[in-house]
Design a protein around this motif. Sequence first.
Motif, PDB file in Angstrom:
ATOM      1  N   MET A 225       2.322  -9.483 -11.092  1.00 16.84           N
ATOM      2  CA  MET A 225       1.744  -8.578 -10.099  1.00 16.84           C
ATOM      3  C   MET A 225       2.439  -7.219 -10.105  1.00 16.84           C
ATOM      4  O   MET A 225       1.786  -6.181  -9.914  1.00 16.84           O
ATOM      5  N   SER A 226       3.734  -7.185 -10.309  1.00 12.92           N
ATOM      6  CA  SER A 226       4.456  -5.911 -10.369  1.00 12.92           C
ATOM      7  C   SER A 226       3.970  -5.076 -11.541  1.00 12.92           C
ATOM      8  O   SER A 226       3.829  -3.848 -11.435  1.00 12.92           O
TER       9      SER A 226
ATOM     10  N   LEU B  70      -3.552 -15.413  -6.220  1.00 11.42           N
ATOM     11  CA  LEU B  70      -3.237 -14.562  -7.363  1.00 11.42           C
ATOM     12  C   LEU B  70      -4.169 -14.894  -8.524  1.00 11.42           C
ATOM     13  O   LEU B  70      -4.058 -15.970  -9.119  1.00 11.42           O
TER      14      LEU B  70
ATOM     15  N   ARG C 284       0.942  -5.293 -12.889  1.00 15.15           N
ATOM     16  CA  ARG C 284      -0.420  -4.841 -12.581  1.00 15.15           C
ATOM     17  C   ARG C 284      -0.431  -3.675 -11.602  1.00 15.15           C
ATOM     18  O   ARG C 284      -1.207  -2.733 -11.724  1.00 15.15           O
ATOM     19  N   GLU C 285       0.434  -3.782 -10.582  1.00 15.01           N
ATOM     20  CA  GLU C 285       0.406  -2.802  -9.493  1.00 15.01           C
ATOM     21  C   GLU C 285       1.336  -1.614  -9.726  1.00 15.01           C
ATOM     22  O   GLU C 285       1.370  -0.680  -8.931  1.00 15.01           O
TER      23      GLU C 285
ATOM     24  N   GLY D  22       4.971 -15.058 -10.909  1.00 18.73           N
ATOM     25  CA  GLY D  22       3.843 -14.405 -10.260  1.00 18.73           C
ATOM     26  C   GLY D  22       4.135 -12.957  -9.909  1.00 18.73           C
ATOM     27  O   GLY D  22       3.288 -12.071 -10.082  1.00 18.73           O
ATOM     28  N   MET D  23       5.336 -12.683  -9.450  1.00 20.94           N
ATOM     29  CA  MET D  23       5.674 -11.314  -9.071  1.00 20.94           C
ATOM     30  C   MET D  23       5.939 -10.421 -10.286  1.00 20.94           C
ATOM     31  O   MET D  23       5.738  -9.206 -10.227  1.00 20.94           O
TER      32      MET D  23
ATOM     33  N   VAL E 244       3.324 -18.529  -4.651  1.00 22.85           N
ATOM     34  CA  VAL E 244       3.297 -17.710  -5.860  1.00 22.85           C
ATOM     35  C   VAL E 244       3.638 -18.572  -7.075  1.00 22.85           C
ATOM     36  O   VAL E 244       4.541 -19.412  -7.033  1.00 22.85           O
TER      37      VAL E 244
ATOM     38  N   ILE F 297      -3.068 -15.608 -13.398  1.00 21.32           N
ATOM     39  CA  ILE F 297      -1.607 -15.563 -13.372  1.00 21.32           C
ATOM     40  C   ILE F 297      -0.984 -16.401 -14.486  1.00 21.32           C
ATOM     41  O   ILE F 297       0.184 -16.314 -14.776  1.00 21.32           O
TER      42      ILE F 297
ATOM     43  N   LEU G  92       3.137  -6.798  -1.098  1.00 25.75           N
ATOM     44  CA  LEU G  92       1.784  -7.246  -1.420  1.00 25.75           C
ATOM     45  C   LEU G  92       1.231  -8.239  -0.403  1.00 25.75           C
ATOM     46  O   LEU G  92       0.111  -8.718  -0.552  1.00 25.75           O
TER      47      LEU G  92
ATOM     48  N   CYS H  22       6.863  -9.481  -2.808  1.00 24.18           N
ATOM     49  CA  CYS H  22       5.981 -10.330  -2.003  1.00 24.18           C
ATOM     50  C   CYS H  22       5.638  -9.653  -0.682  1.00 24.18           C
ATOM     51  O   CYS H  22       4.477  -9.659  -0.246  1.00 24.18           O
TER      52      CYS H  22
END
Length: 332
Positions: A178-179, A328, A181-182, A174-175, A265, A331, A258, A255
């Motif tokens: 997200m990492s 999330l 994406r962000e 998950g991270m 996650v 994912i 965010l 984590c």
Amino acid sequence: MESINLQHGSGGEKQTELLNNLIFKNLGNEFLDKKHDGAFLNISGKLAFSTDSFVVSPIFFKGGNIGELAVFGTVNDVSMCGAEPKYLSLSFIIEEGFSMEDFQKIINSIKIASEKAGVQIVTGDTKVVERGKGDKIYINTSGIGVIYENAKIGIEYIKPKQSIIINRDIASHGMAIMSEREGLKFDSEILSDTKNLNFEVKKLIENFGEKIHFLRDATRGGLASVLNEITSESNLGIHLFEDKILVEKQVKSACELLGLDPMYVANEGTFLCVCDDEIADEVLEILQRVNHHASKIGFITEEHAGKVIMESAFGGKRVVNPLIGEQLPRIC
């Protein structure tokens, strides 16, 4: 052509070219090469069957991509039934304009992943939708496996005092998504934990048989969701030790940035095992040969039925509630 167009899903010449030049060429085997609408399989024994659809965004991420995710995801779901995965179906829904180069990369990853997991892709389907009516590419895989003769897996076999073990640290997948994406940067890259788990499961069942009572990969909703599913369905409680649930430093940092709890996650190569306490150390030893972060994280109890209670290193306790809402999106 440099990109997928509607002709590639029309059932005509262009679709035949796509199938022959990319899919059959790369994934061909004795079953798929028949180019039939289905597969003719000769299987004996009690079967496990699972299906899943993959809509991850972005489709390429650190440590994997949607192609190998689709293979490993269904291989793992079949494995969690106490079965040896054998065959997969593979279906694509591709958006018009999708890069042919990227499609080739995904096919290559599917080939490598299926070989690594020891499964064969035996049938499938390809559809192309108009531009703007998809999101690059979606993949569906279904899997068939043969249940091991000495396997007896199910929530109904979970009893008090049994141990709960996970095979690695949590929240990496998950991270990683997200990492990406962000645009988060850390001292070292966060890599998805995407991998096949069938050989680890096979080892456990070969060694311990019916003393392994429950297996589940902690995908959407993370570890907390699986644990709450157990308490809800079994009407038993779970006692966890927070310091035994390991999270890599950079994953924990992501984590915190965010505002996410690693317990919720998603993972793609993390599973938990509920087993007799008498074999817990041996189970742990086998799993730690693959990943030294494997850990005994808690036990089943008759106390606080229907609840997951986590004890901190300082002795404080809190309830780990079921996930409410969507933490999330997209994912897996």
